[in-house]
Design a protein around this motif. Structure first.
Motif: not given
Ligand code: ATP
Ligand code: MG
Length: 237
Positions: A153-165
């Protein structure tokens, strides 16, 4: 593909404690870079430094040719740098829709927020079904989808995903990873912190191994997955 984010000799930490001792690597535009490392290696600290939640003490964080290091967090958000934090951090008492809308409070994200909301709900039908339910009543996997949806929703270009699993059952992990792969095909760039080296390297374009706040290994995902050094490291695959 060129470098979207280029990190050089990055130092960061908490109080007097230096945690990252000069980390360097790049994230290519439209690619998935996986950040591997044991508990306490410094993955979250690195994510926070990139997002601007802790200061960069030294080094360069070059993003689209600009140095992010002196910029406050909200200015980085305006440039499309979006962190989905470890532990999901959804607002338990708010509904799914309210959580998603909170992802779009930046100036960058406000325009087009409703159409982005529709696309997030199409991407995650489970969230659409539960959109009026409180986030706290969702399962762990659904909350992770919500966290990912909120980041989108933040309209990202670079997504930083910290341990989504983290803490998810294998079937949910597969769904989350499939969603991340789909995001890459749509042109998003992803930096993904992950402990499951084998799984992550299956689809990452590039991998970096952090050990005690320093880069120990890096390379193409497939090369790294096959490397003896990674096998020998405590991460083990
Ligand atoms: N707010 C803080 N204040 C002081 N030290 C901290 C703080 N947050 C983290 N640390 C320390 O920084 C080091 C790196 O932690 P970090 O959370 O970056 O590791 P990580 O690689 O994300 O680990 P995990 O896989 O468990 O999430 C650890 O030694 C941790 O104790
Ligand atoms: Mg962490």
């Amino acid at each position: 593909m060129g470098a979207l984010l280029s990190i050089r000799d990055l130092r960061a930490g908490y109080g007097k404690l230096e945690i990252l001792h000069g980390v360097s690597f790049t994230v290519e535009e439209g690619s998935i870079t996986v950040l591997l490392g044991a508990n306490g290696a410094g993955k979250t600290t690195l994510m926070r430094a990139i997002a601007g939640l802790i200061p960069v003490r030294d080094g360069v964080l070059s993003y689209c040719g600009e140095d992010l290091a002196p910029m406050p967090a909200h200015e980085r958000v305006e440039r499309g740098v979006t962190l989905s934090p470890e532990g999901r951090m959804v607002f338990a008492s708010l509904t799914v829709l309210q959580n998603l809308r909170l992802g779009a409070i930046s100036k960058r994200a406000r325009a087009g927020a409703e159409s982005r909301l529709a696309s997030v709900l199409r991407r995650f039908p489970r969230l659409a079904e539960r959109r009026r339910q409180s986030a706290g009543s969702l399962s762990g996997g659904e909350q992770q989808m919500l966290a990912l949806g909120r980041a989108l929703m933040a309209a990202p270009r670079l997504l930083l995903l910290d341990e989504p699993s983290l803490g998810l059952a294998p079937i949910m992990v597969k769904q989350i990873f499939a969603a991340i792969r789909e995001l890459r095909s749509e042109g998003y760039s992803v930096l993904l912190a992950e402990q499951n080296a084998q799984l992550a390297l299956e689809f990452a374009d590039q991998g970096c191994v952090i050990e005690n706040g320093a880069l120990r290994l890096s390379g193409r995902g497939a090369d790294l997955a096959a490397s003896d050094e990674l096998r020998k490291s405590y991460i083990g695959i």
